[in-house]
Design an enzyme around this catalytic site. Structure first.
Site, PDB file in Angstrom:
ATOM      1  NE  ARG A  61      59.530  31.111  38.184  1.00  0.00           N
ATOM      2  CZ  ARG A  61      58.608  32.016  37.932  1.00  0.00           C
ATOM      3  NH1 ARG A  61      58.543  33.106  38.651  1.00  0.00           N
ATOM      4  NH2 ARG A  61      57.764  31.838  36.954  1.00  0.00           N
ATOM      5  CE  LYS A 168      38.751  34.066  45.299  1.00  0.00           C
ATOM      6  NZ  LYS A 168      39.619  35.015  45.994  1.00  0.00           N
ATOM      7  CG  HIS A 198      39.376  30.831  52.395  1.00  0.00           C
ATOM      8  ND1 HIS A 198      39.307  31.691  51.339  1.00  0.00           N
ATOM      9  CD2 HIS A 198      39.113  31.589  53.493  1.00  0.00           C
ATOM     10  CE1 HIS A 198      39.028  32.898  51.768  1.00  0.00           C
ATOM     11  NE2 HIS A 198      38.904  32.874  53.075  1.00  0.00           N
ATOM     12  CD  GLU A 236      37.555  41.233  52.925  1.00  0.00           C
ATOM     13  OE1 GLU A 236      38.527  40.663  53.415  1.00  0.00           O
ATOM     14  OE2 GLU A 236      37.388  41.394  51.709  1.00  0.00           O
ATOM     15  CG  HIS A 260      34.922  33.639  49.233  1.00  0.00           C
ATOM     16  ND1 HIS A 260      35.547  32.428  49.044  1.00  0.00           N
ATOM     17  CD2 HIS A 260      35.910  34.560  49.188  1.00  0.00           C
ATOM     18  CE1 HIS A 260      36.847  32.622  48.910  1.00  0.00           C
ATOM     19  NE2 HIS A 260      37.089  33.905  48.981  1.00  0.00           N
ATOM     20  CE  LYS A 360      39.507  43.196  49.411  1.00  0.00           C
ATOM     21  NZ  LYS A 360      39.759  42.007  50.219  1.00  0.00           N
TER      22      LYS A 360
HETATM   23  C1  BG6 Z   1      39.982  35.927  49.538  1.00  0.00           C
HETATM   24  C2  BG6 Z   1      39.971  37.207  48.751  1.00  0.00           C
HETATM   25  O1  BG6 Z   1      39.590  34.856  48.724  1.00  0.00           O
HETATM   26  O2  BG6 Z   1      39.074  36.040  50.625  1.00  0.00           O
HETATM   27  C3  BG6 Z   1      40.351  38.386  49.639  1.00  0.00           C
HETATM   28  O3  BG6 Z   1      40.889  37.115  47.663  1.00  0.00           O
HETATM   29  C4  BG6 Z   1      39.447  38.434  50.855  1.00  0.00           C
HETATM   30  O4  BG6 Z   1      40.284  39.606  48.925  1.00  0.00           O
HETATM   31  C5  BG6 Z   1      39.406  37.075  51.537  1.00  0.00           C
HETATM   32  O5  BG6 Z   1      39.960  39.408  51.736  1.00  0.00           O
HETATM   33  C6  BG6 Z   1      38.358  37.063  52.640  1.00  0.00           C
HETATM   34  O6  BG6 Z   1      38.499  35.891  53.389  1.00  0.00           O
HETATM   35  P1  BG6 Z   1      38.158  35.859  54.935  1.00  0.00           P
HETATM   36  O7  BG6 Z   1      38.378  34.444  55.332  1.00  0.00           O
HETATM   37  O8  BG6 Z   1      39.094  36.839  55.595  1.00  0.00           O
HETATM   38  O9  BG6 Z   1      36.739  36.306  55.046  1.00  0.00           O
END
Ligand code: BG6
Length: 525
Positions: A61, A168, A198, A236, A260, A360
Site C-alpha cells: 500500500r 502461515k 519455514h 523459545e 512446525h 514462549k
Molecule cells: C513462527 C511463529 O512461525 O515461528 C513464531 O509465528 C515463532 O511465534 C517462530 O517464534 C519460530 O521460528 P524459529 O525459526 O525461530 O524456530
C-alpha cells in the site's frame, strides 16, 4: 526433490539455477521481505542458483518509487544477507527490483501489475513465469489470488508457469482452512499452490529424512519394538515481542503445532517414501497426520496442557507477564505454552507416545526431537549399582545446536562394575562449518524449479487442523482458571511435568535444560 549434496570427494554438488521468472511479493513493506526474502534471493544469486533472467516486483500500500525501493534494499541486503557480499552482485540484483503501490482489493492495481510484468519480461527475459508470495495478513490470501485470476495472471500455458506461495497461518481451524483451500482452488490448481512452512527450510529438519533413509542401521530399530517414546521440544526464550495483537488471535497451539511441530512429527514417524518425488513424500507424511489419534473432549483435559507466562522471577532479567505485553488483553486467556501427548495409530507406532511441548519465555531456545529407546534387561548387572542408568537416547538437535547425539551406557573405569551414560555426538558445524542461510533459500529455489516436496498439500493442512481443532474447541469452551500459571523463564506449568509423570516418564533435561552442550551430557548417571 532437488538435493544439493557433497560428493564422496567432499565437493559440493549444487542444483540447477531456478527457471527464468519474476517473484511478486504482496506485502513487500514488511519485515519478512526485508529480513528473509530479499536476503535469501541474494544468497541464491551468490550461489548461482538464481537465473540470470530474474526480477522481483514488490507490491504494497505504501507509496514508494522503484528507486526508493532499490535504495532501501541495497541497505537491507548489506545488513541481512548472510553470504559474502559483492558490490557487483548487489548492483546486478538491485537493478532487478521493482516496486508498485496499490490496494490489494483494487482491480486496477492488478491491471497495472500485468503491464509492469510485461515490461519486466521484455527487459529481463523472464518469459512470463511468475510466482506470487503472500507476505500479507491472511485475510488477503484468497482475495489477492481471486484478483490475480481475474486479471489473467494465474493462467499457465505449456511453456509458462504461475505459482503462489502462501504463508502461515493457513486458516484458524479445520473449517477456515477448508474454506481457504476451496477459495484458492476456484482460481488455481493444487499444483500451483505452495503452502510454505519455514521449518522445512531448516537444514536439520531436512536432515531427519536423510538420517533415517540414507542409513541402513537406524530403520530396523525405528519402531515400537525398540522405541519407548518420543519427545519433541520447541522452546523459545522470547515473549510475544511486538506481536501481541496477532498472538491474542492465534495462541501457541495454532501458531506452532499444526505446522512446525507436525512437520517434525511426520518426518520422524513417516514410512519410507517410494521416491523423493513431491507426492511420494507428502503421501507418507499425510498418512501420519491421518493416523494421529483424535483427542476426545475428555482426552483434551488429561492429555493436553496449556499455560500462560506470568512475570519472571529473575531480578536480573525483567520479564513482564504476557497479560502486560502491548496489545494484549489484561485478562487474556490466550495460551503461550502447550504440551500434549499424542498417539499414532499405525503398525509402527502403536502404544508409543509422542510428547510435545512448545512455549514462549522458556529458559532456553532449543528445538529437538528426542527418541527414547526401551530399557535393556539389566539382568547381568543386577548386583551392580545401575539403578540410575538411563536408557539409550537419540537426540536430533534442530536448533540452535545442529546435530545428532546418541547416549549409551559404558563401564566407568575402576575396580568395581559401575555403569555411566556417555554420548556420541555429531555436530553439523564440525563437518560442514556454520551454514549462513536465512532458511528461505531452499524453499524459494524449490518453487522456482517446481519442486513442491517441502510444501504442504491441502489434505495435509486439513489433516493437521483435524487433530488440533477439537483441542481448540474445548479450550475455548472452558476458560482457563489458573492463568498465568508459569513464571517467565521457567519450563512451563507443573501440569506439563505431570503429563509425563503419570506415565512414569519425565521431560528430558528439565531443570538443567535440554540445551546443554551435547558432550556435557556424558557421565551424568
Ligand atoms: C513462527 C511463529 O512461525 O515461528 C513464531 O509465528 C515463532 O511465534 C517462530 O517464534 C519460530 O521460528 P524459529 O525459526 O525461530 O524456530
Amino acid at each position: 526433490m532437488a538435493v544439493s549434496t557433497m560428493t564422496e570427494m567432499g565437493e559440493p554438488q549444487v542444483g540447477r539455477p531456478g527457471d527464468p521468472c519474476v517473484m511478486v511479493i504482496f506485502g513487500a513493506g514488511g519485515d519478512l521481505t526485508r529480513r528473509k526474502l530479499i536476503p535469501a534471493l541474494y544468497n541464491l544469486a551468490a550461489s548461482n542458483l538464481l537465473s540470470r533472467e530474474f526480477a522481483v516486483v514488490g507490491l504494497a500500500r505504501e507509496q514508494m518509487s522503484t528507486d526508493q525501493f532499490r535504495e532501501k534494499f541495497n541497505k537491507d541486503i548489506k545488513e541481512f544477507a548472510t553470504g559474502a557480499l559483492s558490490s557487483d552482485l548487489t548492483e546486478w540484483f538491485t537493478r532487478r527490483l521493482y516496486y508498485m503501490s496499490g490496494e490489494f482489493s483494487d482491480p486496477k492495481a492488478y491491471q497495472q501489475l500485468a503491464q509492469l510484468l510485461q515490461q519486466v519480461d521484455k527487459d529481463h527475459g523472464t518469459q512470463g513465469n511468475y510466482f506470487y508470495y503472500m507476505a500479507t495478513s491472511p485475510i488477503f490470501f484468497a482475495p489477492i489470488v481471486q484478483q490475480l485470476g481475474t486479471a489473467g495472471l494465474m493462467t499457465e500455458s505449456k511453456d509458462v508457469w504461475r505459482r503462489v506461495i502462501v504463508e502461515k497461518p493457513f486458516g484458524r481451524d479445520l473449517e477456515t482452512a477448508k474454506t481457504l483451500n476451496r477459495q484458492l482452488m476456484e482460481v488455481v490448481k493444487e499444483s500451483q499452490i505452495y503452502r510454505i512452512d519455514h521449518y522445512l527450510g531448516k537444514e536439520t529438519v531436512q536432515n531427519i529424512l536423510a538420517f533415517r533413509f540414507a542409513n541402513g542401521i537406524f530403520e530396523p530399530i525405528w519402531n515400537r519394538r525398540y522405541i519407548d517414546h518420543v519427545q519433541i521440544t520447541v522452546a523459545e526464550t522470547v515473549g510475544v515481542e511486538n506481536r501481541g495483537g496477532y498472538y491474542e488471535e492465534a495462541g501457541t497451539l495454532r501458531d506452532m503445532v499444526p505446522n512446525h511441530i507436525f512437520q517434525l512429527i511426520t518426518l520422524t514417524a513417516m514410512e519410507p517414501p517410494i521416491s523423493f518425488q513431491a507426492d511420494a513424500v507428502r503421501d507418507e507424511q499425510a498418512k501420519i497426520l491421518h493416523a494421529i489419534q483424535p483427542l476426545s473432549s475428555e482426552d483434551v483435559l488429561t492429555r493436553a496442557v496449556r499455560g500462560q507466562y506470568g512475570e519472571g522471577h529473575d531480578p536480573a532479567k525483567r520479564m513482564v507477564a504476557y497479560r502486560s505485553e502491548s496489545s494484549v488483553n489484561p485478562d487474556s486467556s490466550t495460551e503461550t505454552f502447550v504440551a500434549m501427548r499424542l498417539q499414532i495409530d499405525n503398525w509402527r507406532w502403536a502404544d508409543v507416545p509422542f510428547y510435545l511441548r512448545t512455549g514462549k519465555r522458556l529458559p532456553q531456545r532449543h528445538t529437538e526431537v528426542a527418541i527414547q529407546f526401551r530399557r535393556a534387561p539389566f539382568i547381568l548387572f543386577r548386583d551392580t549399582p545401575v539403578e540410575r542408568l538411563t536408557p539409550n537416547l537419540m537426540v536430533l538437535h534442530i536448533q540452535p545446536e545442529e546435530g545428532i547425539s546418541l547416549s549409551f551406557g559404558a563401564k566407568v573405569p575402576g575396580p568395581i562394575m559401575r555403569l555411566g551414560a556417555v554420548n556420541m555426538n555429531f555436530a553439523y558445524s564440525d563437518y560442514f562449518g556454520t551454514t549462513s542461510a536465512t532458511g528461505y533459500e531452499r524453499l524459494l529455489h524449490d518453487c522456482m524449479i517446481g519442486d513442491a516436496t517441502l510444501f504442504q498439500r491441502a489434505d495435509m493442512v486439513e489433516a493437521g487442523w483435524s487433530v488440533v481443532t477439537p483441542i481448540l474447541d474445548v479450550w475455548k469452551a472452558l476458560r482457563p482458571r489458573n492463568f498465568p500459571n508459569y513464571p517467565a523463564g521457567t519450563w512451563g506449568p507443573r501440569e506439563a511435568d505431570e503429563l509425563l509423570e503419570r506415565d512414569g516418564r519425565h521431560w528430558r533435561g528439565n531443570g538443567a535444560g535440554p540445551a546443554r552442550s551435547m558432550s556435557a551430557a556424558a557421565h551424568e548417571s
